[in-house]
Motif scaffolding. Structure first.
Motif, PDB file in Angstrom:
ATOM      1  N   UNK A 154     -23.146  29.587  23.267  1.00 42.11           N
ATOM      2  CA  UNK A 154     -23.621  28.226  23.138  1.00 42.11           C
ATOM      3  C   UNK A 154     -23.924  27.643  24.570  1.00 42.11           C
ATOM      4  N   UNK A 155     -25.035  26.871  25.000  1.00 40.27           N
ATOM      5  CA  UNK A 155     -25.339  25.995  26.028  1.00 40.27           C
ATOM      6  C   UNK A 155     -25.391  24.618  25.580  1.00 40.27           C
ATOM      7  N   UNK A 156     -24.686  23.745  26.217  1.00 41.63           N
ATOM      8  CA  UNK A 156     -24.582  22.426  25.924  1.00 41.63           C
ATOM      9  C   UNK A 156     -25.326  21.522  26.771  1.00 41.63           C
ATOM     10  N   UNK A 157     -26.312  20.881  25.861  1.00 42.74           N
ATOM     11  CA  UNK A 157     -27.112  19.573  26.502  1.00 42.74           C
ATOM     12  C   UNK A 157     -26.856  18.439  25.877  1.00 42.74           C
ATOM     13  N   UNK A 158     -26.415  17.220  26.609  1.00 44.05           N
ATOM     14  CA  UNK A 158     -26.452  15.884  26.121  1.00 44.05           C
ATOM     15  C   UNK A 158     -27.554  15.057  26.611  1.00 44.05           C
ATOM     16  N   UNK A 159     -27.724  13.681  25.917  1.00 47.35           N
ATOM     17  CA  UNK A 159     -28.886  12.899  26.398  1.00 47.35           C
ATOM     18  C   UNK A 159     -28.092  11.933  27.224  1.00 47.35           C
ATOM     19  N   UNK A 160     -27.051  11.950  27.427  1.00 45.85           N
ATOM     20  CA  UNK A 160     -26.310  10.765  28.302  1.00 45.85           C
ATOM     21  C   UNK A 160     -25.041  11.216  29.162  1.00 45.85           C
ATOM     22  N   UNK A 161     -25.029  10.212  30.023  1.00 45.23           N
ATOM     23  CA  UNK A 161     -23.653  10.590  30.906  1.00 45.23           C
ATOM     24  C   UNK A 161     -22.408  10.281  30.087  1.00 45.23           C
ATOM     25  N   UNK A 162     -22.479   9.431  29.128  1.00 42.63           N
ATOM     26  CA  UNK A 162     -21.134   9.078  28.343  1.00 42.63           C
ATOM     27  C   UNK A 162     -21.135  10.341  27.546  1.00 42.63           C
ATOM     28  N   UNK A 163     -22.190  10.842  26.850  1.00 43.72           N
ATOM     29  CA  UNK A 163     -21.790  11.860  26.029  1.00 43.72           C
ATOM     30  C   UNK A 163     -21.770  13.169  26.723  1.00 43.72           C
ATOM     31  N   UNK A 164     -21.966  13.236  27.859  1.00 47.92           N
ATOM     32  CA  UNK A 164     -21.522  14.482  28.793  1.00 47.92           C
ATOM     33  C   UNK A 164     -20.213  14.226  28.918  1.00 47.92           C
ATOM     34  N   UNK A 165     -19.452  13.401  29.336  1.00 48.37           N
ATOM     35  CA  UNK A 165     -18.118  13.374  29.422  1.00 48.37           C
ATOM     36  C   UNK A 165     -17.321  13.503  28.376  1.00 48.37           C
ATOM     37  N   UNK A 166     -17.688  13.290  27.153  1.00 44.83           N
ATOM     38  CA  UNK A 166     -17.146  13.407  25.870  1.00 44.83           C
ATOM     39  C   UNK A 166     -16.994  14.756  25.574  1.00 44.83           C
ATOM     40  N   UNK A 167     -18.122  15.555  25.703  1.00 47.10           N
ATOM     41  CA  UNK A 167     -18.383  16.968  25.367  1.00 47.10           C
ATOM     42  C   UNK A 167     -17.652  17.808  26.365  1.00 47.10           C
ATOM     43  N   UNK A 168     -17.414  17.446  27.560  1.00 50.11           N
ATOM     44  CA  UNK A 168     -16.847  18.222  28.715  1.00 50.11           C
ATOM     45  C   UNK A 168     -15.312  17.967  28.486  1.00 50.11           C
ATOM     46  N   UNK A 169     -14.845  16.800  27.789  1.00 53.64           N
ATOM     47  CA  UNK A 169     -13.552  16.762  27.421  1.00 53.64           C
ATOM     48  C   UNK A 169     -13.183  17.778  25.998  1.00 53.64           C
ATOM     49  N   UNK A 170     -13.932  17.996  25.405  1.00 50.71           N
ATOM     50  CA  UNK A 170     -14.021  19.030  24.028  1.00 50.71           C
ATOM     51  C   UNK A 170     -13.975  20.490  24.640  1.00 50.71           C
ATOM     52  N   UNK A 171     -15.015  20.527  25.738  1.00 47.41           N
ATOM     53  CA  UNK A 171     -14.949  22.143  26.233  1.00 47.41           C
ATOM     54  C   UNK A 171     -15.089  22.057  27.460  1.00 47.41           C
ATOM     55  N   UNK A 172     -13.622  21.825  27.992  1.00 47.17           N
ATOM     56  CA  UNK A 172     -13.485  21.743  29.541  1.00 47.17           C
ATOM     57  C   UNK A 172     -13.925  23.044  30.326  1.00 47.17           C
ATOM     58  N   UNK A 173     -13.841  24.085  29.877  1.00 45.96           N
ATOM     59  CA  UNK A 173     -14.563  25.465  30.438  1.00 45.96           C
ATOM     60  C   UNK A 173     -15.928  25.526  30.352  1.00 45.96           C
ATOM     61  N   UNK A 174     -16.639  24.514  29.710  1.00 43.35           N
ATOM     62  CA  UNK A 174     -18.227  24.935  29.858  1.00 43.35           C
ATOM     63  C   UNK A 174     -18.890  23.964  30.155  1.00 43.35           C
ATOM     64  N   UNK A 175     -20.038  24.457  31.137  1.00 44.68           N
ATOM     65  CA  UNK A 175     -20.863  23.350  31.849  1.00 44.68           C
ATOM     66  C   UNK A 175     -21.778  22.541  30.534  1.00 44.68           C
ATOM     67  N   UNK A 176     -21.896  21.219  31.148  1.00 45.76           N
ATOM     68  CA  UNK A 176     -22.801  20.391  30.000  1.00 45.76           C
ATOM     69  C   UNK A 176     -23.749  19.708  30.840  1.00 45.76           C
ATOM     70  N   UNK A 177     -25.116  20.048  30.473  1.00 50.33           N
ATOM     71  CA  UNK A 177     -26.015  19.449  31.308  1.00 50.33           C
ATOM     72  C   UNK A 177     -26.525  18.273  30.513  1.00 50.33           C
TER      73      UNK A 177
END
Length: 360
Positions: A154-177
């Motif tokens: 899975x490659x992860x992309x969010x639409x906002x900075x806030x959502x990026x931080x939320x997803x990074x907290x759930x998957x700390x080993x994965x890059x989130x664009x």
């Protein structure tokens, strides 16, 4: 069933994309996002759309019984899932746009990009966390998200900075664009006036948005403040909104050129990216918002001046007075600088390139 437009080939086509998105319904923000991004991606890639439609109630119940979280159960259909599995093999890249379609990602080990319009468990907590069913749905979604985001394909992309931080907290080993939406075409600012009118934009068919508009109307009535209201689409015919809708006048797109107005986002909840914000900025409106979206504009010139957090109706009159006291020519020049910086920061072409960069 889904509405699939696919390429007639038995082998993956180099550079081809299978784009799984929401079937067009009402022209909402998620549909606008997909349409705009695809228009830019299609210049470099062959794109096949795989549209996911809202399913009949029986299929949705079956989805719930299968353990699918909100909102995935709403598009659950075994026949659609089989069609998706067959389509994946014919494309070199797969994009699943919108969280209602995430359950399809479990069906393949092929590299796949998830474009998260919202982080579901977070939005559920904000909207329905006050009741038990809402809390249970949010908890189920949180468990689902942790497992899904951790998958290696899975490659992860969010639409906002806030959502990026939320997803990074759930998957700390994965890059989130971040692939934020772009601005609409900028309205020319011919006038220098600061017009003390408050614009409401968009429709309120979705219950949480309508609920927050009703709450705004109640707060306005209780405050005793009188505002000059404009709207680009008819406001809901709810009796509690009547004192705003009766006073509001429609605004035509050409009127935005006359000067700076104030665009108000009634939403109390955060999630994804508020497309109304960039619509207002492109149309010469100083941004007022009942939810705090200021961090999305951090680093842009004059953002603190033109993006205001107004959780209470009483926050608005001092801002109107503040701008009324300022030099109109100076404010106009600074707004144009801010607006142009936003156009560079929030670009559909940029969003498309961010998504394309996730392809292997």
């Amino acid at each position: 069933m889904s509405d699939q437009t696919d390429m007639a080939t038995d082998h993956p086509a180099s550079g081809s994309i299978l784009w799984v998105g929401k079937a067009p319904v009402n022209g909402g923000g998620d549909e606008i996002y997909d349409r705009k991004v695809l228009a830019h991606l299609s210049g470099d890639h062959a794109v096949a759309k795989f549209d996911m439609a809202l399913q009949p109630r029986l299929n949705q119940v079956r989805g719930v019984l299968r353990g699918l979280p909100h909102p995935c159960f709403k598009t659950a259909n075994p026949a659609v899932e089989r069609a998706f599995a067959q389509a994946v093999a014919r494309h070199s890249n797969v994009v699943i746009s919108h969280e209602a379609n995430e359950h399809l990602a479990r069906m393949t080990q092929a590299p796949l990009t998830l474009v998260l319009h919202n982080v579901t468990h977070d939005v559920l907590t904000q909207l329905y966390g006050a009741n038990l069913i809402g809390r249970l749905a949010a908890a189920q979604s949180l468990r689902w998200d942790r497992r899904l985001y951790a998958r290696e394909n899975i490659r992860l992309v969010t639409l906002s900075r806030r959502d990026q931080a939320l997803v990074e907290a759930l998957a700390p080993a994965r890059p989130v664009a971040i692939a934020s939406p772009g601005l609409p075409p900028l309205a020319p600012l011919r006038g220098h006036a600061i017009i003390p009118e408050i614009v409401l934009s968009g429709s309120y068919e979705w219950r949480p948005k309508r609920r927050d508009l009703i709450a705004l109307a109640g707060d306005v009535a209780a405050s005793g403040h009188a505002f000059a209201w404009r709207h680009d689409l008819p406001l809901p015919g709810h009796p509690e909104v009547a004192h705003i809708s009766n006073a509001a006048r429609p605004i035509e797109i050409g009127e935005y050129c006359e000067g700076l107005r104030f665009g108000l986002i009634p939403d109390r909840f955060l999630g994804g990216f508020k497309l109304k914000s960039t619509y207002f900025i492109a149309n010469n409106c100083i941004l007022l918002s009942r939810c705090d979206i200021r961090s999305e504009f951090d680093g842009l010139p004059h953002a603190a001046l033109f993006v205001r957090f107004t959780p209470n109706v009483s926050d608005i009159p001092p801002i109107l007075d503040e701008f009324a006291r300022m030099d109109a020519d100076d404010i106009r020049d600074r707004f144009v600088e801010f607006q142009q910086a936003c156009a560079r920061q929030f670009s559909w072409d940029k969003a498309a390139h961010v998504i394309a960069a996730t392809f292997e």
